[in-house]
Every structure is written in C-alpha cells, then in structure tokens.
Design a protein around this motif. Sequence first.
Motif, PDB file in Angstrom:
ATOM      1  N   ARG A 164       0.829  -1.211   0.000  1.00  0.00           N
ATOM      2  CA  ARG A 164       0.000   0.000   0.000  1.00  0.00           C
ATOM      3  C   ARG A 164       0.864   1.262   0.000  1.00  0.00           C
ATOM      4  NH1 ARG A 164      -2.510  -4.015   2.642  1.00  0.00           N
ATOM      5  NH2 ARG A 164      -4.753  -4.299   2.339  1.00  0.00           N
ATOM      6  N   ALA A 165       1.951   1.226   0.733  1.00  0.00           N
ATOM      7  CA  ALA A 165       2.865   2.371   0.735  1.00  0.00           C
ATOM      8  C   ALA A 165       3.480   2.568  -0.641  1.00  0.00           C
ATOM      9  CB  ALA A 165       3.953   2.180   1.787  1.00  0.00           C
ATOM     10  N   GLY A 166       3.812   1.458  -1.305  1.00  0.00           N
ATOM     11  CA  GLY A 166       4.353   1.553  -2.656  1.00  0.00           C
ATOM     12  C   GLY A 166       3.350   2.152  -3.628  1.00  0.00           C
ATOM     13  N   ALA A 167       2.078   1.739  -3.505  1.00  0.00           N
ATOM     14  CA  ALA A 167       1.041   2.283  -4.390  1.00  0.00           C
ATOM     15  C   ALA A 167       0.828   3.771  -4.126  1.00  0.00           C
ATOM     16  CB  ALA A 167      -0.260   1.514  -4.182  1.00  0.00           C
ATOM     17  N   LEU A 168       0.873   4.175  -2.855  1.00  0.00           N
ATOM     18  CA  LEU A 168       0.714   5.597  -2.520  1.00  0.00           C
ATOM     19  C   LEU A 168       1.853   6.421  -3.105  1.00  0.00           C
ATOM     20  CD1 LEU A 168      -0.678   7.866  -0.888  1.00  0.00           C
ATOM     21  CD2 LEU A 168       0.803   7.232   1.047  1.00  0.00           C
ATOM     22  N   ALA A 169       3.074   5.925  -2.973  1.00  0.00           N
ATOM     23  CA  ALA A 169       4.223   6.649  -3.512  1.00  0.00           C
ATOM     24  C   ALA A 169       4.158   6.755  -5.026  1.00  0.00           C
ATOM     25  CB  ALA A 169       5.519   5.966  -3.087  1.00  0.00           C
ATOM     26  N   ALA A 170       3.600   5.740  -5.688  1.00  0.00           N
ATOM     27  CA  ALA A 170       3.465   5.794  -7.140  1.00  0.00           C
ATOM     28  C   ALA A 170       2.500   6.900  -7.560  1.00  0.00           C
ATOM     29  CB  ALA A 170       2.985   4.441  -7.665  1.00  0.00           C
TER      30      ALA A 170
ATOM     31  N   LEU B 183       5.381   1.382  11.720  1.00  0.00           N
ATOM     32  CA  LEU B 183       4.546   2.159  10.803  1.00  0.00           C
ATOM     33  C   LEU B 183       5.401   3.114   9.976  1.00  0.00           C
ATOM     34  CD1 LEU B 183       1.679   2.952   9.858  1.00  0.00           C
ATOM     35  CD2 LEU B 183       1.628   4.618  11.739  1.00  0.00           C
ATOM     36  N   GLY B 184       6.339   3.786  10.636  1.00  0.00           N
ATOM     37  CA  GLY B 184       7.222   4.684   9.902  1.00  0.00           C
ATOM     38  C   GLY B 184       8.080   3.956   8.898  1.00  0.00           C
ATOM     39  N   LEU B 185       8.611   2.799   9.289  1.00  0.00           N
ATOM     40  CA  LEU B 185       9.445   2.029   8.376  1.00  0.00           C
ATOM     41  C   LEU B 185       8.636   1.500   7.193  1.00  0.00           C
ATOM     42  CD1 LEU B 185      12.471   1.280   8.467  1.00  0.00           C
ATOM     43  CD2 LEU B 185      11.781  -0.963   9.333  1.00  0.00           C
ATOM     44  N   THR B 186       7.390   1.160   7.440  1.00  0.00           N
ATOM     45  CA  THR B 186       6.522   0.678   6.362  1.00  0.00           C
ATOM     46  C   THR B 186       6.336   1.730   5.276  1.00  0.00           C
ATOM     47  OG1 THR B 186       5.340  -0.777   7.891  1.00  0.00           O
ATOM     48  CG2 THR B 186       4.208  -0.209   5.852  1.00  0.00           C
ATOM     49  N   MET B 187       6.305   2.999   5.663  1.00  0.00           N
ATOM     50  CA  MET B 187       6.149   4.073   4.683  1.00  0.00           C
ATOM     51  C   MET B 187       7.414   4.279   3.854  1.00  0.00           C
ATOM     52  SD  MET B 187       3.988   6.917   6.822  1.00  0.00           S
ATOM     53  CE  MET B 187       3.762   7.910   5.351  1.00  0.00           C
ATOM     54  N   VAL B 188       8.521   3.675   4.287  1.00  0.00           N
ATOM     55  CA  VAL B 188       9.809   3.908   3.637  1.00  0.00           C
ATOM     56  C   VAL B 188      10.195   2.809   2.652  1.00  0.00           C
ATOM     57  CG1 VAL B 188      12.308   3.980   4.100  1.00  0.00           C
ATOM     58  CG2 VAL B 188      10.741   5.369   5.469  1.00  0.00           C
ATOM     59  N   VAL B 189       9.999   1.536   3.033  1.00  0.00           N
ATOM     60  CA  VAL B 189      10.644   0.418   2.344  1.00  0.00           C
ATOM     61  C   VAL B 189      10.285   0.347   0.866  1.00  0.00           C
ATOM     62  CG1 VAL B 189      10.868  -2.086   2.248  1.00  0.00           C
ATOM     63  CG2 VAL B 189      10.908  -0.918   4.453  1.00  0.00           C
ATOM     64  N   ALA B 190       9.001   0.207   0.550  1.00  0.00           N
ATOM     65  CA  ALA B 190       8.605   0.048  -0.852  1.00  0.00           C
ATOM     66  C   ALA B 190       8.876   1.305  -1.690  1.00  0.00           C
ATOM     67  CB  ALA B 190       7.135  -0.351  -0.938  1.00  0.00           C
ATOM     68  N   PRO B 191       8.531   2.517  -1.216  1.00  0.00           N
ATOM     69  CA  PRO B 191       8.845   3.712  -2.009  1.00  0.00           C
ATOM     70  C   PRO B 191      10.342   3.884  -2.259  1.00  0.00           C
ATOM     71  CG  PRO B 191       7.215   4.236  -0.344  1.00  0.00           C
ATOM     72  CD  PRO B 191       7.705   2.847  -0.043  1.00  0.00           C
TER      73      PRO B 191
ATOM     74  N   ILE C 265       1.674   9.806  -5.550  1.00  0.00           N
ATOM     75  CA  ILE C 265       2.012  11.155  -5.081  1.00  0.00           C
ATOM     76  C   ILE C 265       3.504  11.446  -5.128  1.00  0.00           C
ATOM     77  CG2 ILE C 265      -0.023  11.152  -3.585  1.00  0.00           C
ATOM     78  CD1 ILE C 265       1.876  10.763  -1.201  1.00  0.00           C
ATOM     79  N   GLY C 266       4.320  10.446  -5.484  1.00  0.00           N
ATOM     80  CA  GLY C 266       5.764  10.638  -5.487  1.00  0.00           C
ATOM     81  C   GLY C 266       6.387  10.186  -4.181  1.00  0.00           C
ATOM     82  N   PRO C 267       7.698   9.948  -4.162  1.00  0.00           N
ATOM     83  CA  PRO C 267       8.353   9.368  -2.980  1.00  0.00           C
ATOM     84  C   PRO C 267       8.683  10.357  -1.870  1.00  0.00           C
ATOM     85  CG  PRO C 267       9.955   9.665  -4.724  1.00  0.00           C
ATOM     86  CD  PRO C 267       8.622  10.086  -5.305  1.00  0.00           C
ATOM     87  N   ARG C 268       8.725  11.677  -2.182  1.00  0.00           N
ATOM     88  CA  ARG C 268       9.238  12.615  -1.184  1.00  0.00           C
ATOM     89  C   ARG C 268       8.436  12.588   0.107  1.00  0.00           C
ATOM     90  NH1 ARG C 268       9.697  18.989  -2.351  1.00  0.00           N
ATOM     91  NH2 ARG C 268      11.606  18.402  -3.467  1.00  0.00           N
ATOM     92  N   LEU C 269       7.115  12.645   0.026  1.00  0.00           N
ATOM     93  CA  LEU C 269       6.297  12.704   1.240  1.00  0.00           C
ATOM     94  C   LEU C 269       6.421  11.439   2.084  1.00  0.00           C
ATOM     95  CD1 LEU C 269       4.327  14.393   2.874  1.00  0.00           C
ATOM     96  CD2 LEU C 269       2.440  13.373   1.570  1.00  0.00           C
ATOM     97  N   PRO C 270       6.251  10.237   1.513  1.00  0.00           N
ATOM     98  CA  PRO C 270       6.424   9.040   2.356  1.00  0.00           C
ATOM     99  C   PRO C 270       7.827   8.920   2.949  1.00  0.00           C
ATOM    100  CG  PRO C 270       5.325   8.473   0.302  1.00  0.00           C
ATOM    101  CD  PRO C 270       5.789   9.878   0.161  1.00  0.00           C
ATOM    102  N   LEU C 271       8.848   9.262   2.164  1.00  0.00           N
ATOM    103  CA  LEU C 271      10.224   9.130   2.664  1.00  0.00           C
ATOM    104  C   LEU C 271      10.578  10.203   3.686  1.00  0.00           C
ATOM    105  CD1 LEU C 271      12.223   8.146  -0.562  1.00  0.00           C
ATOM    106  CD2 LEU C 271      11.217   6.670   1.194  1.00  0.00           C
ATOM    107  N   THR C 272       9.774  11.265   3.753  1.00  0.00           N
ATOM    108  CA  THR C 272       9.960  12.290   4.790  1.00  0.00           C
ATOM    109  C   THR C 272       9.155  11.975   6.039  1.00  0.00           C
ATOM    110  OG1 THR C 272      10.335  14.000   3.099  1.00  0.00           O
ATOM    111  CG2 THR C 272       9.749  14.742   5.313  1.00  0.00           C
TER     112      THR C 272
END
Length: 506
Positions: A357-363, A407-415, A365-372
């Motif tokens: 799901r994090a990967g789909a979100l990054a696709a 939760l924070g790490l989950t937002m990082v890995v796939a993006p 809106i872009g990676p900057r927000l999840p990786l921040t």
Amino acid sequence: MLDSVPQSSMPIRIASPAGRGLLFAAVLASGMVFLDATVVNVALPHIGRGLDAEVSGLQWTIDGYLLTLAAFVLLGGALGDRYGRRRVFLIGVFCFTAASVLCGLAQNIEWLIAARFLQGVGGALLTPGSLSLIQASFHPADRGKAIGAWSGFSGVSTALGPLLGGWLIDALSWRWIFFINVPLAVVVVLAALRWAPESRAADTASRAGDTASRATAGAGGAMVGAGGRAGPRFDVTGAALGAVGLAGITFALIEASQRGGASEVMAPVAGGVGLLAAVAFVLLERRKGNAAMLPPRLFRRRLFAVLNIYTVVVWASLNGFSFFLSVQLQNVAGYSALKTGLANLPMTVLLLVGSPRAGALAARIGPRLPLTVGPVIATGGLLLLRGIGPHANFWTDVVPGVFLFGLGLTMVVAPLTASVLAAAEDRFAGVASGFNNAASRAGGVLAIAALPLLVGLSGAAYRMPTELAQAFRAAMLWCAGLMVCGALLALFLIRQPDRERREADD
C-alpha cells in the motif's frame, strides 16, 4: 550431481509442478537467510552468557554475517551468471548450512564469529541466486507473480523468525536457531535438483524480448557493451577492496570501545587500512567505467546517490534499534526470548501488510512525502521506547513504540526500492538494486559497530541492568537522530525520479 538437470530451453509456467517446485526451493532458501538475519538478535543475551562473550563479541556475531553478505552479494550474482545460477545457488545453500552447523557447535565466541562470516558468504551466493533463478526460468507472464510470491513468503519468514527463534531458545537452546537450517536445507537441495533448471546470462539474454533477464544479469555485474550485447563480467578486485574497506572501518569502530591492550594500536591501524581500501575502491571503479562492479555512471544522477545515502542512514537506525532492543528487553525488562520475539511482531506484520500500500501511494504522489513522513513517525516510536525499564509492561511500554517505529518504516521500504530503480538507467537496474541492498547492510554493519562506542557500552556491561539501561536510552536517541537525518534528506534533496532522469538525460 549439480548438473543432473539439463539446461532449460522453455520458460516454466508457475502453475506447473516444476514452477511450484522451483518457487518453493527459492522461497525456502531465501527464508533461511532472512530468518537468520532477524533471529540472532533475540539470541544475543543467551549467546553472551553461554560463551562468556563481551559486547564486542556480540557486535561481531551480527556484523560478521552482515559484512560478508553486503560485500559479496553482487559478486555472488555475477558468479551465478557466468558459471550457472542453479550451481552457484546450491553451493551457497551448502556453504550456508555448513556454517550454520559450525555456529551451533561453537565452543567460544571466536568460533561463532568465524562461522558467521562463512554463513554470510553462503547467503551472498544463495540470495541473488534464488531471485535470478526465478527471473531467468519463469515465463514472462508469470514472472511478476513468482517474484511477488517470493517477496511475500520471504516477509512471512522474517515475521516468524523472532517468534520461532524465541521458542527454540527457551525450549531448547540458542544453538537450535542454527541447527534448524539443516532440515530446511535438505529440502531446498532436493527441490532444486528436481525442479530448478540451469541457466547462465548468455542463455537468458539470447531469448527474444527477454529484457527483464538482462536486468537480472546486471544484478551480478553484467554490463551491456557498445554493441548492445550483454556479457557477464565480474570485478573481483573491486569486490575485495570494498570488503576490506568496510571490514577495516568496522573493526576500528568495534575495537575502539575496548580499553587498553592491543586495541589502542589495532583500532587506528584497521581504520587506516579500511579508509585506504575504500579510496582505492572508488578510484578503481572510476578507472574501469562501465566494466566496474559499480559503474560510476550511476552516480551522475544525484537522486541515485541521495537515495543510497538515505538507505544507509535509515537502515543504520533500524539495525541499531534491533540490536539494542532485544538485549534491553531480556537483560533489563526481564522478558523471555519468546516474549522478546513477540515484541518485534507488530513491526514485521506492518511491513508485510502495509508495504504494498505504501508503494502504491508513492506511485501516485511521489516518494518525497512518504520518505519524509516515515522517518518522523519512526522517530516518535524510538523516543517512546526510551521508557523501557525493569518490569516494563508489554502493552503500554513496548507495543506502542514498536508499532510507531514499524509504521514509519513501512512508509519507507517500498517507495525507497521503487525510487532507487527509477533513478537508474534501465540497463543498470540490476546492479542499482544490488548496490542499494548492499548499502542497507553496510548501514547496519556500521551502526552496530559504532553505537556501543558512542553510548559507552563495552566489556560485560550489557549484563548489568543499570549500565545497559543508560546505554539503551542513549542509543535510542542516536537512532532517532539518524531517522531525522533521513527525513531531512528526503525533504530537501529527493525529487521525482522521472524529473531527475529527464534532467540527467538533457
């Protein structure tokens, strides 16, 4: 015996018996590697008591494995491309299993550390081999499903590792976290000999339209030459210099925490050798150009360099957290090994369920927000975990912090993975992915080497609850600081990969 199955000329379908058997062998083999990457942290207090080890011994028990895995994973893929992916995969399984037996039989910490180094070599051979077998053998229409299944089941093994390891430690002994690999390896070998076809880079590259297999060949160092034909090359000197550089710096950091004796001389000497080897590695790779293990062309795109620095920082925080949490929960909070394994479960479940799901979100809106945002949330979890003390309550003192960190790490890995691949040219997709994998392990190696030095934990102090608790609180602050650095890198330096690629191509 390794050549008892003829080379495959027809792609395998995932629904066929051969397809299911091949996938089973690849998943089970990689599962052993992921299992040992997580379960040993839970066993550290028991290993320390059983072998009368100091902090430096526990550090090397983790770092010896990660070091050889990080240093030789690209070379392992290259050997498979040239000499046969199934052959090298099976050699890796044998090496990993033999090392596991040696780990389980260890009579002192030096023995265990040496066996862990050998175990990392086996993992470096079989991990890229398991994926390249899937990529090279399956029909293009089934390849995505096969890789998805490999990723999913590997995640399950990672999640179950601390629980299974904790049960084995409490019920039997820490030695059984290594012995359990023996029956698993027997099944892997039998399945691979029965169902896995042999293949090499030249075989897969010759299949019409098989561009994905060319990318896989790149993971082992195969470069596309001027004529457009892929051919396997591997850079032994570059791999050796990279390994010596990382090992020298790691040795210096671990020895620097020891007081007196030969450490006062060995630490600076090892650090100097490591730095010289690292500089020589960079100069060699620049001279070799596209024939290098790590083509300098990759770093012409700033985004690729930034993403790998980000990887080192975030994975340093993750490994530092994992190293200290398991020891703190058992030696200060008084938890059993099984309960310690259970404490890690929220993070692994979140990663397993939430990463797609994090990967789909990054696709979208872009990676900057999840990786921040991801590292910021993880920082909150680390700060909460600083409150763990004697008789800490599992549900109020441990689970909330682990949940937030996960939760924070989950937002990082796939993006992060998707962004690294998008930031590289298609022909370097394999080597870019391999280097990012090595960067994550290097971050872990350096964190485990440096954090005990930074927080003043040495000798047998990890067995003393008061000193360990103080060091743990300081370590969580350092890990939180690393996460904040990652968030700042993402906020100010990470842009859309497509935009970066267009600017680089211009």
